[in-house]
Design a protein around this motif. Structure first.
Motif, PDB file in Angstrom:
ATOM      1  N   PRO A  28      17.062  25.417  48.855  1.00 26.66           N
ATOM      2  CA  PRO A  28      16.201  25.395  47.663  1.00 26.66           C
ATOM      3  C   PRO A  28      15.804  23.967  47.347  1.00 26.66           C
ATOM      4  O   PRO A  28      14.901  23.598  46.861  1.00 26.66           O
ATOM      5  N   LEU A  29      16.880  23.014  47.523  1.00 26.85           N
ATOM      6  CA  LEU A  29      16.757  21.660  47.072  1.00 26.85           C
ATOM      7  C   LEU A  29      16.202  20.597  48.443  1.00 26.85           C
ATOM      8  O   LEU A  29      16.117  19.551  47.932  1.00 26.85           O
ATOM      9  N   LYS A  30      15.982  21.178  49.200  1.00 26.41           N
ATOM     10  CA  LYS A  30      15.480  20.818  50.513  1.00 26.41           C
ATOM     11  C   LYS A  30      16.070  19.396  50.852  1.00 26.41           C
ATOM     12  O   LYS A  30      15.068  18.569  51.591  1.00 26.41           O
ATOM     13  N   ARG A  31      17.176  19.375  51.108  1.00 30.03           N
ATOM     14  CA  ARG A  31      17.686  18.000  51.620  1.00 30.03           C
ATOM     15  C   ARG A  31      19.208  18.412  51.986  1.00 30.03           C
ATOM     16  O   ARG A  31      19.848  19.334  51.552  1.00 30.03           O
ATOM     17  N   LEU A  32      19.810  17.493  52.839  1.00 24.11           N
ATOM     18  CA  LEU A  32      21.159  17.619  53.114  1.00 24.11           C
ATOM     19  C   LEU A  32      22.048  17.158  51.989  1.00 24.11           C
ATOM     20  O   LEU A  32      21.533  16.442  51.098  1.00 24.11           O
ATOM     21  N   GLY A  33      23.266  17.335  51.941  1.00 25.01           N
ATOM     22  CA  GLY A  33      24.179  16.923  51.110  1.00 25.01           C
ATOM     23  C   GLY A  33      24.535  15.321  51.212  1.00 25.01           C
ATOM     24  O   GLY A  33      24.550  14.980  52.429  1.00 25.01           O
ATOM     25  N   SER A  34      25.290  14.825  50.329  1.00 29.51           N
ATOM     26  CA  SER A  34      25.727  13.360  50.471  1.00 29.51           C
ATOM     27  C   SER A  34      27.260  13.468  50.119  1.00 29.51           C
ATOM     28  O   SER A  34      27.812  14.200  49.706  1.00 29.51           O
ATOM     29  N   PRO A  35      27.941  12.500  50.920  1.00 32.65           N
ATOM     30  CA  PRO A  35      29.342  12.548  50.276  1.00 32.65           C
ATOM     31  C   PRO A  35      29.623  12.198  48.969  1.00 32.65           C
ATOM     32  O   PRO A  35      30.396  12.683  48.474  1.00 32.65           O
ATOM     33  N   GLU A  36      28.567  11.430  48.381  1.00 33.83           N
ATOM     34  CA  GLU A  36      28.578  11.207  46.948  1.00 33.83           C
ATOM     35  C   GLU A  36      28.598  12.519  46.116  1.00 33.83           C
ATOM     36  O   GLU A  36      28.962  12.630  44.931  1.00 33.83           O
ATOM     37  N   ASP A  37      27.739  13.493  46.537  1.00 34.20           N
ATOM     38  CA  ASP A  37      27.689  14.545  45.778  1.00 34.20           C
ATOM     39  C   ASP A  37      28.873  15.325  45.875  1.00 34.20           C
ATOM     40  O   ASP A  37      29.039  15.975  44.768  1.00 34.20           O
ATOM     41  N   GLY A  47      41.362  27.246  38.984  1.00 34.67           N
ATOM     42  CA  GLY A  47      41.075  28.468  39.887  1.00 34.67           C
ATOM     43  C   GLY A  47      39.888  28.739  40.155  1.00 34.67           C
ATOM     44  O   GLY A  47      39.862  30.283  40.833  1.00 34.67           O
ATOM     45  N   THR A  48      39.145  27.969  40.431  1.00 32.54           N
ATOM     46  CA  THR A  48      37.684  28.250  40.964  1.00 32.54           C
ATOM     47  C   THR A  48      37.205  27.607  42.114  1.00 32.54           C
ATOM     48  O   THR A  48      37.949  26.565  42.354  1.00 32.54           O
ATOM     49  N   ASP A  49      36.092  28.011  42.784  1.00 31.51           N
ATOM     50  CA  ASP A  49      35.720  27.389  43.907  1.00 31.51           C
ATOM     51  C   ASP A  49      34.237  26.876  43.359  1.00 31.51           C
ATOM     52  O   ASP A  49      33.333  27.789  43.139  1.00 31.51           O
ATOM     53  N   LEU A  50      33.916  25.486  43.382  1.00 32.64           N
ATOM     54  CA  LEU A  50      32.929  25.028  43.112  1.00 32.64           C
ATOM     55  C   LEU A  50      31.922  24.735  44.348  1.00 32.64           C
ATOM     56  O   LEU A  50      32.516  23.830  45.177  1.00 32.64           O
ATOM     57  N   VAL A  51      31.040  25.514  44.686  1.00 34.26           N
ATOM     58  CA  VAL A  51      30.130  25.307  45.821  1.00 34.26           C
ATOM     59  C   VAL A  51      29.097  24.453  45.295  1.00 34.26           C
ATOM     60  O   VAL A  51      28.251  24.286  44.510  1.00 34.26           O
ATOM     61  N   VAL A  52      28.873  23.286  46.402  1.00 36.24           N
ATOM     62  CA  VAL A  52      28.151  22.186  46.500  1.00 36.24           C
ATOM     63  C   VAL A  52      27.127  22.134  47.687  1.00 36.24           C
ATOM     64  O   VAL A  52      27.690  21.562  48.484  1.00 36.24           O
ATOM     65  N   ASP A  53      26.110  22.949  47.551  1.00 38.68           N
ATOM     66  CA  ASP A  53      25.241  23.287  48.995  1.00 38.68           C
ATOM     67  C   ASP A  53      23.941  23.339  48.954  1.00 38.68           C
ATOM     68  O   ASP A  53      23.260  23.788  49.725  1.00 38.68           O
ATOM     69  N   GLY A  54      23.370  22.598  47.760  1.00 41.01           N
ATOM     70  CA  GLY A  54      21.937  22.454  47.613  1.00 41.01           C
ATOM     71  C   GLY A  54      21.222  23.815  47.387  1.00 41.01           C
ATOM     72  O   GLY A  54      20.099  24.063  47.624  1.00 41.01           O
ATOM     73  N   GLY A  55      22.164  24.928  47.135  1.00 43.94           N
ATOM     74  CA  GLY A  55      21.695  26.107  46.888  1.00 43.94           C
ATOM     75  C   GLY A  55      21.309  27.105  48.071  1.00 43.94           C
ATOM     76  O   GLY A  55      20.694  28.123  47.855  1.00 43.94           O
ATOM     77  N   ILE A  56      21.879  26.722  49.346  1.00 48.64           N
ATOM     78  CA  ILE A  56      21.844  27.441  50.511  1.00 48.64           C
ATOM     79  C   ILE A  56      22.477  28.863  50.633  1.00 48.64           C
ATOM     80  O   ILE A  56      21.829  29.835  50.965  1.00 48.64           O
ATOM     81  N   GLY A  57      23.316  28.875  49.513  1.00 49.59           N
ATOM     82  CA  GLY A  57      23.976  30.398  49.446  1.00 49.59           C
ATOM     83  C   GLY A  57      23.330  31.254  48.783  1.00 49.59           C
ATOM     84  O   GLY A  57      23.542  32.582  48.699  1.00 49.59           O
ATOM     85  N   ALA A  58      22.242  30.659  47.977  1.00 45.04           N
ATOM     86  CA  ALA A  58      21.234  31.740  47.169  1.00 45.04           C
ATOM     87  C   ALA A  58      20.035  32.373  48.083  1.00 45.04           C
ATOM     88  O   ALA A  58      19.426  33.050  47.593  1.00 45.04           O
ATOM     89  N   ARG A  59      20.476  31.687  49.587  1.00 43.89           N
ATOM     90  CA  ARG A  59      19.023  31.911  50.376  1.00 43.89           C
ATOM     91  C   ARG A  59      19.501  33.550  50.932  1.00 43.89           C
ATOM     92  O   ARG A  59      20.612  33.854  51.388  1.00 43.89           O
ATOM     93  N   PRO A  60      18.535  34.487  50.948  1.00 41.57           N
ATOM     94  CA  PRO A  60      18.681  35.951  51.430  1.00 41.57           C
ATOM     95  C   PRO A  60      18.836  35.839  53.013  1.00 41.57           C
ATOM     96  O   PRO A  60      18.073  34.965  53.832  1.00 41.57           O
ATOM     97  N   THR A  61      19.918  36.491  53.182  1.00 41.76           N
ATOM     98  CA  THR A  61      19.835  36.445  54.874  1.00 41.76           C
ATOM     99  C   THR A  61      19.067  37.591  55.560  1.00 41.76           C
ATOM    100  O   THR A  61      19.531  37.976  56.762  1.00 41.76           O
ATOM    101  N   TRP A  62      18.685  38.613  54.885  1.00 41.99           N
ATOM    102  CA  TRP A  62      17.792  39.543  55.469  1.00 41.99           C
ATOM    103  C   TRP A  62      16.307  39.207  55.625  1.00 41.99           C
ATOM    104  O   TRP A  62      15.833  38.670  54.828  1.00 41.99           O
TER     105      TRP A  62
END
Length: 257
Positions: A215-224, A242-257
């Motif tokens: 969704p954010l249309k770019r790769l991540g950076s080390p600074e992110d 005790g949480t996992d903070l996902v830093v992926d530009g929103g790729i995990g929100a993309r449907p896989t079907w």
């Protein structure tokens, strides 16, 4: 040196393992920009670690480089002790050290599996166990493991890597449960695809697929990734553990079907 856009970590000391690499260097740099003194760990790549220390100190920050082989428990303990002695204590540990080989599961040996786990997971275990008494002595602190989105969504050729990253996520949750009463918060950060020099040339199809899908249309950076780690180490995250903070530009929100 301090970036006013980041939480203020002035007066705190952070240890970043694997900080001679791309992501680790970005994490260490952002801690320095947040005002923290930074211990830059490296295994074999001394020159990049020293260059990073020079960059931080020239900007008015505090940093030292320390070598250690984190597949050895005694080396984890020595690294933590050296880091703690430098400024009289530690406030944050980021377990970033690791490797990411590509190897098909077919033909993979138990030695291959163990070697990756030693580098990626056992190293984090050893450093965490070593740092807990140091953090507890100061009334608490933070530990952050660098996991991966592959901890829940594996890629071909990464069976051992994905399994190790999934283990790190669960280790963070388990450690958060047991070390919380000591005032120690433990979390993980799961990066998506992080850009590096030459990546678009080496893997043009993969980069196009990622930027087209994210969704954010770019790769991540080390600074992110560094920004996420600074946040988790700051008072702004005082009730997050005790949480996992996902830093992926929103790729995990993309449907896989």
């Amino acid at each position: 040196m301090r970036d006013s856009a980041l939480p203020d970590l002035t007066g705190r000391t952070a240890l970043v393992t694997g900080a001679s690499g791309l992501i680790g260097g970005g994490i260490a740099w952002r801690f320095a920009r947040a005002g923290a003194d930074v211990v830059v760990h490296y295994h074999r790549a001394e020159r990049p670690a020293l260059d990073l220390v020079e960059r931080i100190t020239e900007g008015g920050g505090g940093a030292i480089a320390v070598q250690a082989d984190l597949t050895r428990e005694a080396e984890c303990a020595r690294l933590v002790e050296t880091a703690a002695v430098w400024r009289g204590g530690l406030d944050a540990l980021v377990n970033n050290a690791g490797v990411q080989p590509v190897q098909p599961l077919e033909g993979m040996t138990a030695d291959d599996w163990r070697a990756l786990y030693e580098a990626n997971t056992t190293s984090a275990f050893g450093c965490t166990q070593a740092v807990v008494p140091v953090l507890a002595e100061r009334g608490g602190g933070t530990v952050t493991h660098i996991a991966s989105i592959e901890g829940s969504a594996p890629a071909p050729g990464h069976a051992h890597y994905s399994a190790a990253k999934a283990a790190l996520i669960m280790f963070a949750r388990s450690a958060a449960l047991e070390y919380g009463p000591l005032g120690i918060r433990v979390n993980s950060v799961s990066p998506g695809l992080i850009d590096r020099p030459g990546l678009a040339d080496d893997w043009p199809e993969g980069v196009r697929r990622w930027t087209g899908a994210a969704p954010l249309k770019r790769l991540g950076s080390p600074e992110d990734i560094g920004n996420a780690c600074v946040f988790l180490a700051s008072d702004a995250a005082a009730w997050i553990t005790g949480t996992d903070l996902v830093v992926d530009g929103g790729i995990g929100a993309r449907p896989t079907w």
